[in-house]
Design an enzyme around this catalytic site. Structure first.
Site, PDB file in Angstrom:
ATOM      1  N   GLY A  33      10.157  11.051  -2.582  1.00 24.78           N
ATOM      2  CA  GLY A  33      11.635  10.006  -1.949  1.00 24.78           C
ATOM      3  C   GLY A  33      11.235   9.941  -0.489  1.00 24.78           C
ATOM      4  O   GLY A  33      11.802   8.601   0.136  1.00 24.78           O
ATOM      5  N   ASN A  61      11.680   9.124  -9.576  1.00 27.93           N
ATOM      6  CA  ASN A  61      12.247   8.552  -8.547  1.00 27.93           C
ATOM      7  C   ASN A  61      11.573   7.178  -8.013  1.00 27.93           C
ATOM      8  O   ASN A  61      12.167   6.265  -7.365  1.00 27.93           O
ATOM      9  CB  ASN A  61      12.537   9.420  -7.233  1.00 27.93           C
ATOM     10  CG  ASN A  61      11.385   9.938  -6.900  1.00 27.93           C
ATOM     11  OD1 ASN A  61      10.685  10.745  -7.687  1.00 27.93           O
ATOM     12  ND2 ASN A  61      10.850   9.916  -5.822  1.00 27.93           N
ATOM     13  N   ARG A  87      16.646  18.350  -0.729  1.00 29.76           N
ATOM     14  CA  ARG A  87      15.380  18.220  -1.021  1.00 29.76           C
ATOM     15  C   ARG A  87      14.721  19.668  -1.725  1.00 29.76           C
ATOM     16  O   ARG A  87      15.018  20.615  -0.867  1.00 29.76           O
ATOM     17  CB  ARG A  87      14.633  17.654   0.347  1.00 29.76           C
ATOM     18  CG  ARG A  87      13.354  17.329   0.140  1.00 29.76           C
ATOM     19  CD  ARG A  87      13.017  16.108  -0.463  1.00 29.76           C
ATOM     20  NE  ARG A  87      13.660  15.062   0.434  1.00 29.76           N
ATOM     21  CZ  ARG A  87      13.805  13.753   0.209  1.00 29.76           C
ATOM     22  NH1 ARG A  87      13.399  13.106  -1.126  1.00 29.76           N
ATOM     23  NH2 ARG A  87      14.231  13.000   1.150  1.00 29.76           N
ATOM     24  N   THR A 127       0.786  -1.095   0.034  1.00 25.44           N
ATOM     25  CA  THR A 127      -0.027   0.228  -0.236  1.00 25.44           C
ATOM     26  C   THR A 127       0.894   1.229  -0.033  1.00 25.44           C
ATOM     27  O   THR A 127       0.209   2.362   0.103  1.00 25.44           O
ATOM     28  CB  THR A 127      -0.952  -0.018   1.247  1.00 25.44           C
ATOM     29  OG1 THR A 127      -0.179  -0.059   2.369  1.00 25.44           O
ATOM     30  CG2 THR A 127      -1.890  -1.135   1.396  1.00 25.44           C
ATOM     31  N   HIS A 184      13.585  12.970  -9.521  1.00 26.69           N
ATOM     32  CA  HIS A 184      15.003  13.466  -8.657  1.00 26.69           C
ATOM     33  C   HIS A 184      16.073  13.970 -10.141  1.00 26.69           C
ATOM     34  O   HIS A 184      15.832  13.202 -11.031  1.00 26.69           O
ATOM     35  CB  HIS A 184      15.662  12.174  -8.273  1.00 26.69           C
ATOM     36  CG  HIS A 184      15.168  12.022  -6.769  1.00 26.69           C
ATOM     37  ND1 HIS A 184      14.251  12.462  -6.167  1.00 26.69           N
ATOM     38  CD2 HIS A 184      15.637  10.849  -5.931  1.00 26.69           C
ATOM     39  CE1 HIS A 184      13.853  11.943  -5.051  1.00 26.69           C
ATOM     40  NE2 HIS A 184      14.624  10.879  -5.036  1.00 26.69           N
ATOM     41  N   CYS A 209      17.322   5.475  -5.112  1.00 22.51           N
ATOM     42  CA  CYS A 209      16.829   6.055  -6.351  1.00 22.51           C
ATOM     43  C   CYS A 209      18.050   6.935  -6.862  1.00 22.51           C
ATOM     44  O   CYS A 209      18.234   6.957  -8.139  1.00 22.51           O
ATOM     45  CB  CYS A 209      15.562   6.783  -6.122  1.00 22.51           C
ATOM     46  SG  CYS A 209      15.484   7.546  -4.676  1.00 22.51           S
TER      47      CYS A 209
END
Ligand code: 11C
Length: 346
Positions: free
Chosen positions: A159, A322, A241, A11, A248, A128
Site C-alpha cells: 500500500g 489492496n 502497517r 510502471t 489488507h 484501498c
C-alpha cells in the site's frame, strides 16, 4: 474497433496491475497508451503479447483518449487529469486528489455505481482500505441499516509502494542475520522519523492530522460516508502497517439499526453479496487471510460474530488484495461500468 485507453503511472505497482487487469478482463481496447514520469519513460511493457514503450505523460498525450486510468500520485493527477478531461477523456483517478470534491463521484461499483451518472469527467477511485470495507458493509446497510463502524486495519506494505516492499524484504533479511537496519521509507517517507517494519507493527499510515487521527484514518472515515451516502454514519478507524506484502485485513465492529438479527442472517446475506466471498467456518478453521487473498479480485469476509454485550453489535474480519479490489480492479471495474451504462462510447 474499441477504445483508446491510457494508463498514467504505468510502471508503478498499481499501474502494472491495471495493465494486467485490462488484459485479463479482455477490455475492448483499440489502442493502449502507457504514460509515466520522465524517470520511467522508455521502459517497455508487454500487453497482449506486444511490447509497448512507456511515454512521458503530458497534456497532448490525451488527444483521442476515451478513458484514462491515473495512478501516479496526487500531484500528477491534479496537473494532468483536467488536461485529459479537456481533451474529451473520462478519467478514473486512483489518488486522493479529487476524492472529497463534491463535483467528483467516489465510486465502488458494488455500492454506488449509479453515482457515475453525474460525473463531470473525473471519477475518483477510493482508498484501498475503504473499498474492501464498504463492499462488505453495503449489503448489511441495505438489509438492516447501519449506525456505527469501528475499524482497526492490518495493512500490507505494498500500500505504501514498491520502495516499502523492498524495505521490508531487505530489513527482514538483515534482521535475521543479526545486522543493523536503517529504516528510510516507513511509516511515511516524507515524515521526520522512520521505524523498522520487519517483525513490527506501526500504528501510523500517512501523516497525523490536527485531530490526532492519521490521514489514512480520515480517508476511511470521510470516504465511507461519501460512498454510502451517509454523512451521519459514526465511523472511527485505527490504521496499522504490518509486515505483510500484499492484502489488507480489517477487524470491523458495526452496530446496525434492526434489533434481533443473528450472525447467521449476516452470513447468509454476505454469501450472496456481489464481490464478496464468505469464508467463515470455525469448525474448519476457515477465515480470510491476506496470503490467500493475493491475486484475487474479491473481498473475503469471515469471523462474523454477534457482540456479547449489544444485540445490534457485530464483529467481522475483512480481507482483500489492496492492489486489485483496493486499486487496479476497482478502477477497471469503474471503466467497465462506464461502458455498460453507455457513459463512454467508442
Ligand atoms: C496504504 N491505503 O496502504 C494506502 C495506500 O489514497 O490511494 C493508498 C493510498 C491512496 O498505505
Amino acid at each position: 474497433k474499441g477504445l483508446h485507453v491510457a494508463v498514467v503511472g504505468a510502471t508503478g505497482a498499481v499501474g502494472q496491475q491495471m495493465i494486467q487487469t485490462l488484459e485479463k478482463r479482455n477490455f475492448p481496447i483499440a489502442k493502449l497508451s502507457l504514460l509515466s514520469s520522465e524517470r520511467s519513460a522508455g521502459k517497455k511493457v508487454v500487453f497482449k503479447g506486444e511490447e509497448i514503450e512507456v511515454q512521458v505523460a503530458k497534456p497532448e498525450s490525451f488527444e483521442g483518449v476515451h478513458i484514462a486510468l491515473f495512478s501516479a500520485g496526487g500531484s500528477v493527477s491534479k496537473q494532468l487529469a483536467p488536461e485529459a478531461v479537456k481533451r474529451g477523456a473520462v478519467v478514473v483517478d486512483n489518488t486522493s486528489a479529487f476524492r472529497m470534491d463534491e463535483n467528483v463521484p467516489l465510486v465502488v461499483p458494488e455500492v454506488n455505481e449509479a453515482d457515475l451518472h453525474w460525473h463531470n469527467g473525473i471519477i475518483a477511485n477510493p482508498n484501498c482500505s475503504t473499498i474492501q470495507m464498504v463492499v462488505a458493509l453495503e449489503p448489511i446497510r441495505q438489509a438492516f441499516g447501519l449506525k456505527r463502524v469501528i475499524v482497526s486495519t492490518y495493512q500490507a506494505v505494498s500500500g505504501a509502494g514498491a520502495q516499502a516492499v523492498e524495505e521490508l524484504k531487505t530489513q527482514a533479511a538483515h534482521m535475521l542475520n543479526g545486522e543493523e537496519v536503517t529504516p528510510e521509507i516507513l511509516p511515511v517517507k516524507s515524515d521526520r522519523k522512520h521505524y523498522p517494519i520487519a517483525f513490527n507493527a506501526i500504528p501510523q499510515i500517512d501523516k497525523f492530522q490536527d485531530n490526532g487521527f492519521t490521514f489514512e484514518e480520515m480517508k476511511m472515515i470521510n470516504e465511507t460516508k461519501k460512498i454510502m451516502h451517509m454523512p451521519e454514519l459514526e465511523v472511527a478507524a485505527t490504521c496499522v502497517r504490518i509486515p505483510v506484502m500484499v492484502g489488507h485485513s480489517e477487524s470491523v465492529y458495526i452496530e446496525i439499526e434492526q434489533e434481533g438479527v443473528t450472525a447467521e442472517q449476516l452470513k447468509s446475506l454476505l454469501k450472496e453479496a456481489p464481490g464478496v466471498v464468505l469464508q467463515d467456518d470455525p469448525s474448519e478453521q476457515l477465515y480470510p487471510m491476506p496470503l490467500f487473498a493475493t491475486g484475487q479480485n474479491d473481498v473475503f469476509v469471515g469471523r462474523i460474530r454477534k457482540d456479547l454485550h449489544r444485540d445490534t453489535g457485530f464483529h467481522l474480519w475483512i480481507v482483500s488484495d489492496n492492489l486489485l479490489k483496493g486499486a487496479a480492479w476497482n478502477s477497471v471495474q469503474i471503466a467497465e461500468s462506464l461502458l455498460k451504462l453507455g457513459l463512454v462510447k467508442a
